[in-house]
Design a protein around this motif. Structure first.
Motif: not given
Length: 276
Positions: A233-243
């Motif tokens: 988690l830093r500037p510009g991140t596209i963070m991938l998570g799952h439900a």
């Protein structure tokens, strides 16, 4: 979807269309987030996505230009240089309790998210349609196309690729009254120029990958998930998570506190990438 290509939902906060500002948002987080608890198995009869491949490489220094109304395919894995925004994206959704947790999180706090649900898991998403529609209308939540069945597109014909995207678009349109275009995330991140070209022909000119992940396409511990959050988690991140797995459910407050400490602004993909 798996880490190699799940899309996700992006979390974003404080956009120009959102009445909840940064201070109000983090104040709301202090109220009752602990009520979201973990502990739900994969619903009977629903098969989880396949094991993911490694996350695709990324280049932090490559600018991401605004998306034109039409044009060539773009493969996107990060935000533009100099931004303080991050996109929290959430894919799949075969665990009813985890989907409920994410929706409740968005409704109660105003945080911006990008969801990439698969229509094959409609049992988990449809009950929340009335809650999500207003969030979509005010651009707090964005929904992108992660295909209907979450299968490897490399093994499909052109007609099958189009059918996967169009079937999921139809389901999203009926359920949430919005369109997923022009963004699609290939399952497992598996794609090539030909697949992207087929997707572009029906309106998906943006292939969305990621440059950060919670690593939660498979069951993990809360401690590992937070390690991943602190790493990426830093500037510009596209963070991938799952439900899909419940480790995230007790961590929403910790993740948002980390975002606050780092002066980051959660945003939808549209907001991160300045797409009209």
């Amino acid at each position: 979807m798996t880490e190699a290509g799940s899309a996700a939902i992006v979390v974003g906060m404080g956009g120009i269309h959102d009445p909840v500002d940064r201070r109000t948002f983090f104040g709301l987080l202090a109220i009752g987030l602990a009520s979201v608890v973990a502990g739900c198995a994969n619903p009977a009869g629903n098969q989880p996505p396949q094991t993911p491949a490694a996350a695709p490489p990324h280049n932090w220094d490559t600018p991401v230009p605004p998306a034109p109304e039409g044009g060539p395919t773009r493969v996107l894995s990060h935000g533009p240089p100099g931004t303080d925004k991050i996109a929290l994206t959430v894919d799949d959704g075969y665990n009813d309790m985890v989907v409920t947790g994410y929706v409740d999180f968005a409704v109660r706090t105003g945080i911006h998210l990008t969801f990439g649900p698969n229509g094959t898991y409609a049992h988990a998403w449809a009950p929340h349609a009335d809650q999500l529609r207003p969030l979509v209308e005010r651009r707090q939540v964005q929904i992108i196309n992660h295909t209907f069945s979450h299968l490897d597109l490399r093994r499909m014909t052109d007609a099958q690729i189009r059918a996967e995207l169009e079937r999921n678009e139809d389901w999203v349109t009926r359920t949430f009254r919005t369109s997923t275009k022009p963004y699609y995330r290939p399952p497992f991140g598996f794609h090539n120029e030909h697949i992207d070209g087929v997707a572009n022909e029906i309106g998906y000119r943006n292939t969305v990958l990621w440059n950060g992940t919670y690593g939660d396409s498979e069951p993990i511990t809360p401690a590992y998930l937070m390690t991943q959050a602190r790493k990426y988690l830093r500037p510009g991140t596209i963070m991938l998570g799952h439900a899909n797995h419940p480790a995230i459910l007790g961590l929403f407050d910790q993740i948002t506190e980390l975002i606050r400490q780092r002066n980051l602004t959660p945003a939808t993909l549209n907001e991160l990438l300045a797409t009209p």
